[in-house]
Design a protein around this motif. Structure first.
Motif, PDB file in Angstrom:
ATOM      1  N   VAL A 146     -26.992  13.244  30.564  1.00  0.00           N
ATOM      2  CA  VAL A 146     -26.986  12.198  29.550  1.00  0.00           C
ATOM      3  C   VAL A 146     -28.318  11.452  29.612  1.00  0.00           C
ATOM      4  N   VAL A 147     -28.892  11.215  28.438  1.00  0.00           N
ATOM      5  CA  VAL A 147     -30.185  10.527  28.327  1.00  0.00           C
ATOM      6  C   VAL A 147     -29.953   9.194  27.616  1.00  0.00           C
ATOM      7  N   ALA A 207     -33.318   8.143  31.884  1.00  0.00           N
ATOM      8  CA  ALA A 207     -33.769   7.112  30.950  1.00  0.00           C
ATOM      9  C   ALA A 207     -34.940   7.652  30.144  1.00  0.00           C
ATOM     10  N   LEU A 208     -34.898   7.423  28.840  1.00  0.00           N
ATOM     11  CA  LEU A 208     -36.008   7.762  27.938  1.00  0.00           C
ATOM     12  C   LEU A 208     -36.218   6.546  27.053  1.00  0.00           C
ATOM     13  N   PHE A 246     -28.179  12.480  24.082  1.00  0.00           N
ATOM     14  CA  PHE A 246     -29.107  11.354  24.010  1.00  0.00           C
ATOM     15  C   PHE A 246     -28.502  10.239  23.188  1.00  0.00           C
ATOM     16  N   ALA A 247     -28.449   9.023  23.750  1.00  0.00           N
ATOM     17  CA  ALA A 247     -27.976   7.838  23.042  1.00  0.00           C
ATOM     18  C   ALA A 247     -29.149   6.907  22.785  1.00  0.00           C
ATOM     19  N   GLN A 263     -28.307  17.267  21.778  1.00  0.00           N
ATOM     20  CA  GLN A 263     -27.130  16.611  21.235  1.00  0.00           C
ATOM     21  C   GLN A 263     -27.412  15.108  21.215  1.00  0.00           C
ATOM     22  N   VAL A 264     -26.906  14.412  20.200  1.00  0.00           N
ATOM     23  CA  VAL A 264     -27.330  13.022  20.013  1.00  0.00           C
ATOM     24  C   VAL A 264     -26.147  12.126  19.664  1.00  0.00           C
ATOM     25  N   HIS A 265     -26.367  10.836  19.927  1.00  0.00           N
ATOM     26  CA  HIS A 265     -25.400   9.802  19.549  1.00  0.00           C
ATOM     27  C   HIS A 265     -26.186   8.588  19.097  1.00  0.00           C
TER      28      HIS A 265
END
Length: 206
Positions: free
Chosen positions: A6-7, A106-107, A163-164, A180-182
């Motif tokens: 998870v990012v 973390a990004l 990625f959130a 994959q994104v949120h």
């Protein structure tokens, strides 16, 4: 594909980032509006996020706009008040993922000095497995370079990343690269997504 890591973006996902609210509270709505129209504070902040010296950037902007010098200096002297408070449920979800053994990265667009300030104030920012901070990289989201660096060093294929982020342009770039994104609009929806992906049980996501 199953999510392998998870990012997290940080601003407005783990901590609130709202300089407009701070300046309105300090100087009033009308003066805040005029300040943001007259002084390119957000562009200055982008430069800091790219790695420019935080103190020098703010001092230079105050010198260039002497009529707004007091307000501009607040960007440095009161920075942590703009980056607050923590979004508590998001922090709990981060820690629940780590307790489950899910890699969490973390990004985030952050200056070097401002990230140090944030880490001192919010110890959970030191808990990521890996951190990709724009000020250290010299590129900001949604520029491809910062995504490329994560992909080449995190050990997870793009399709295995979830990625959130609260900004649609940042999400769009990640999605174009196969992530994959949120699109984050609050911790409740994010909790539901993590449960739907099988990363957390409902009880863990409370």
């Amino acid at each position: 594909m199953a999510v392998e890591a998870v990012v997290y973006d940080i601003g407005n996902v783990l901590i609130e980032w709202n300089p407009e609210r701070f300046f309105e509270g300090r100087f009033g709505e009308e003066r805040r509006r005029r300040l943001f129209e007259d002084v390119p504070l957000l562009a200055m902040n982008d430069d800091v996020d790219r790695g420019h010296d935080f103190a020098k950037a703010v001092a230079g902007m105050a010198e260039a706009h002497p009529e707004w010098a007091e307000e501009v200096r607040c960007w440095h002297d009161n920075w942590i008040e703009m980056a607050s408070p923590a979004i508590d449920r998001s922090v709990r979800l981060l820690r629940a993922l780590r307790a489950r053994g899910v890699p969490v990265f973390a990004l985030s667009n952050f200056g070097r000095a401002t990230f140090d300030i944030a880490c001192a104030h919010y110890p959970f920012l030191t808990e990521f497995d890996q951190r990709y901070i724009s000020g250290h990289i010299g590129a900001i989201k949604p520029e491809p370079r910062i995504y490329e660096l994560l992909e080449s060093t995190c050990g997870v294929a793009p399709s295995g990343l979830l990625f959130a982020d609260d900004r649609a342009d940042n999400i769009a770039m990640a999605q174009s690269r196969g992530w994959q994104v949120h699109l984050f609009d609050g911790p409740d929806g994010w909790a539901d997504r993590l449960v739907a992906e099988g990363l957390l049980d409902p009880e863990e996501a409370e």
